[in-house]
Design a protein around this motif. Sequence first.
Motif, short mmCIF file in Angstrom:
data_model
loop_
_atom_site.label_atom_id
_atom_site.label_comp_id
_atom_site.label_asym_id
_atom_site.label_seq_id
_atom_site.Cartn_x
_atom_site.Cartn_y
_atom_site.Cartn_z
N ALA A 36 0.84 -1.16 0.00
CA ALA A 36 -0.02 -0.03 -0.05
C ALA A 36 0.80 1.15 0.00
CB ALA A 36 -0.97 -0.24 1.20
N LEU A 37 1.97 1.14 0.52
CA LEU A 37 3.12 2.26 0.41
C LEU A 37 3.87 2.44 -0.88
CD1 LEU A 37 4.77 1.75 3.92
CD2 LEU A 37 3.10 3.40 3.37
N ALA A 38 3.15 3.07 -1.77
CA ALA A 38 3.68 3.27 -3.18
C ALA A 38 3.41 4.64 -3.57
CB ALA A 38 2.73 2.62 -3.93
N GLU A 39 4.21 5.27 -4.71
CA GLU A 39 4.17 6.65 -5.11
C GLU A 39 4.75 6.59 -6.40
OE1 GLU A 39 3.19 10.15 -5.52
OE2 GLU A 39 2.85 9.29 -3.58
N ASP A 40 4.17 7.56 -7.27
CA ASP A 40 4.62 7.87 -8.39
C ASP A 40 5.50 9.09 -8.49
OD1 ASP A 40 3.29 5.82 -9.90
OD2 ASP A 40 1.49 7.11 -10.09
N ILE A 41 6.84 8.87 -8.94
CA ILE A 41 7.79 9.84 -8.94
C ILE A 41 8.18 10.24 -10.32
CG2 ILE A 41 10.36 10.18 -8.39
CD1 ILE A 41 8.46 9.32 -6.09
N TYR A 42 8.46 11.60 -10.48
CA TYR A 42 8.64 11.97 -11.86
C TYR A 42 9.91 12.87 -11.90
CZ TYR A 42 3.55 11.45 -12.40
OH TYR A 42 2.42 10.78 -12.49
N ALA A 43 10.35 13.17 -12.98
CA ALA A 43 11.77 13.86 -13.17
C ALA A 43 11.34 14.87 -14.07
CB ALA A 43 12.81 13.15 -13.86
N GLY A 44 11.90 15.86 -14.03
CA GLY A 44 11.72 17.10 -14.94
C GLY A 44 12.46 18.59 -14.59
N PRO A 45 12.55 19.55 -15.61
CA PRO A 45 13.41 20.50 -15.34
C PRO A 45 12.71 21.67 -14.60
CG PRO A 45 12.80 20.36 -17.57
CD PRO A 45 12.23 19.16 -16.87
N CYS A 46 13.19 22.41 -13.76
CA CYS A 46 12.68 23.67 -13.47
C CYS A 46 12.85 24.81 -14.33
CB CYS A 46 13.23 24.24 -12.14
SG CYS A 46 12.85 23.11 -10.66
N GLN A 47 12.45 26.10 -14.19
CA GLN A 47 12.57 27.19 -15.08
C GLN A 47 14.05 27.52 -15.30
OE1 GLN A 47 10.30 30.29 -13.77
NE2 GLN A 47 8.17 29.19 -14.63
N ASP A 48 14.84 27.20 -14.39
CA ASP A 48 16.17 27.45 -14.45
C ASP A 48 17.35 26.39 -15.35
OD1 ASP A 48 16.42 25.42 -12.86
OD2 ASP A 48 17.48 26.83 -11.01
N GLY A 49 16.31 25.38 -15.62
CA GLY A 49 16.98 24.13 -16.55
C GLY A 49 17.61 23.29 -15.62
N VAL A 50 17.40 23.26 -14.38
CA VAL A 50 17.97 22.22 -13.38
C VAL A 50 17.04 21.11 -13.17
CG1 VAL A 50 18.73 21.86 -11.25
CG2 VAL A 50 19.61 23.58 -12.15
N TRP A 51 17.39 19.87 -13.47
CA TRP A 51 16.34 18.72 -13.38
C TRP A 51 16.39 18.33 -11.87
CZ3 TRP A 51 13.92 15.79 -17.23
CH2 TRP A 51 14.01 16.13 -18.38
N TRP A 52 14.96 18.23 -11.42
CA TRP A 52 14.75 17.55 -9.92
C TRP A 52 13.56 16.16 -10.30
CZ3 TRP A 52 15.40 19.98 -5.29
CH2 TRP A 52 16.09 21.21 -5.30
N PHE A 53 13.80 15.39 -9.25
CA PHE A 53 12.74 14.50 -9.12
C PHE A 53 11.56 15.11 -8.29
CE2 PHE A 53 16.54 11.80 -9.24
CZ PHE A 53 16.41 11.07 -10.28
N TRP A 54 10.49 14.89 -8.56
CA TRP A 54 9.30 15.49 -8.00
C TRP A 54 8.32 14.31 -7.60
CZ3 TRP A 54 8.53 20.57 -8.44
CH2 TRP A 54 9.22 21.43 -9.52
N TRP A 55 7.63 14.58 -6.31
CA TRP A 55 6.51 13.78 -5.90
C TRP A 55 5.34 14.05 -6.86
CZ3 TRP A 55 8.02 10.05 -2.72
CH2 TRP A 55 9.10 10.52 -1.59
N SER A 56 4.29 13.13 -6.79
CA SER A 56 3.05 13.35 -7.67
C SER A 56 2.28 14.46 -7.31
CB SER A 56 2.41 11.97 -7.56
OG SER A 56 1.92 11.79 -6.32
N TRP A 57 2.54 15.00 -6.17
CA TRP A 57 1.92 16.22 -5.86
C TRP A 57 2.53 17.34 -5.94
CZ3 TRP A 57 3.41 12.55 -2.28
CH2 TRP A 57 4.27 12.98 -1.45
N ALA A 58 3.57 17.42 -6.78
CA ALA A 58 4.30 18.61 -7.61
C ALA A 58 5.33 19.02 -6.45
CB ALA A 58 3.66 19.65 -8.23
N GLU A 59 5.71 18.41 -5.44
CA GLU A 59 6.56 18.90 -4.59
C GLU A 59 8.10 18.22 -4.87
OE1 GLU A 59 7.77 18.27 0.25
OE2 GLU A 59 5.70 18.54 -0.49
N ARG A 60 9.09 18.85 -4.86
CA ARG A 60 10.31 18.66 -5.37
C ARG A 60 10.92 17.81 -4.38
NH1 ARG A 60 13.81 24.03 -7.10
NH2 ARG A 60 12.04 25.12 -6.21
N ILE A 61 11.73 16.70 -4.70
CA ILE A 61 12.26 15.80 -3.54
C ILE A 61 13.84 16.06 -3.59
CG2 ILE A 61 12.84 13.37 -3.37
CD1 ILE A 61 10.45 12.77 -5.21
#
Length: 103
Positions: A57-82
């Motif tokens: 039951a402990l599961a989550e979808d993780i995303y990767a994406g660049p911020c406006q400054d071009g730096v790539w981050w991992f993100w939680w599904s609720w759009a908070e940076r990891i």
Amino acid sequence: MTMETQQALRSAEVGHAYLDRLERLAEVLARHGLRARLTTPAGRIPSLHVVNPAAAALAEDIYAGPCQDGVWWFWWSWAERIAISDDLPTAATLISRVLAARD
């Protein structure tokens, strides 16, 4: 080279950037005892579905994406940076903490 060909190449490069980061994170998460499966739905950004095998039951979808400054981050599904995508150990540790089974 036509404009359509250039756009297709650019799109492929961006797609590879997402997948590469998520695949590298999946390898580190496996060392933390988590299962990770890459999902690539048509027309959507790829994500990494991460599960704690001790508590499915402990599961989550993780995303990767660049911020406006071009730096790539991992993100939680609720759009908070990891963590910054280059810092795989920190990202894996934080994800492991959130998905940890608690007594």
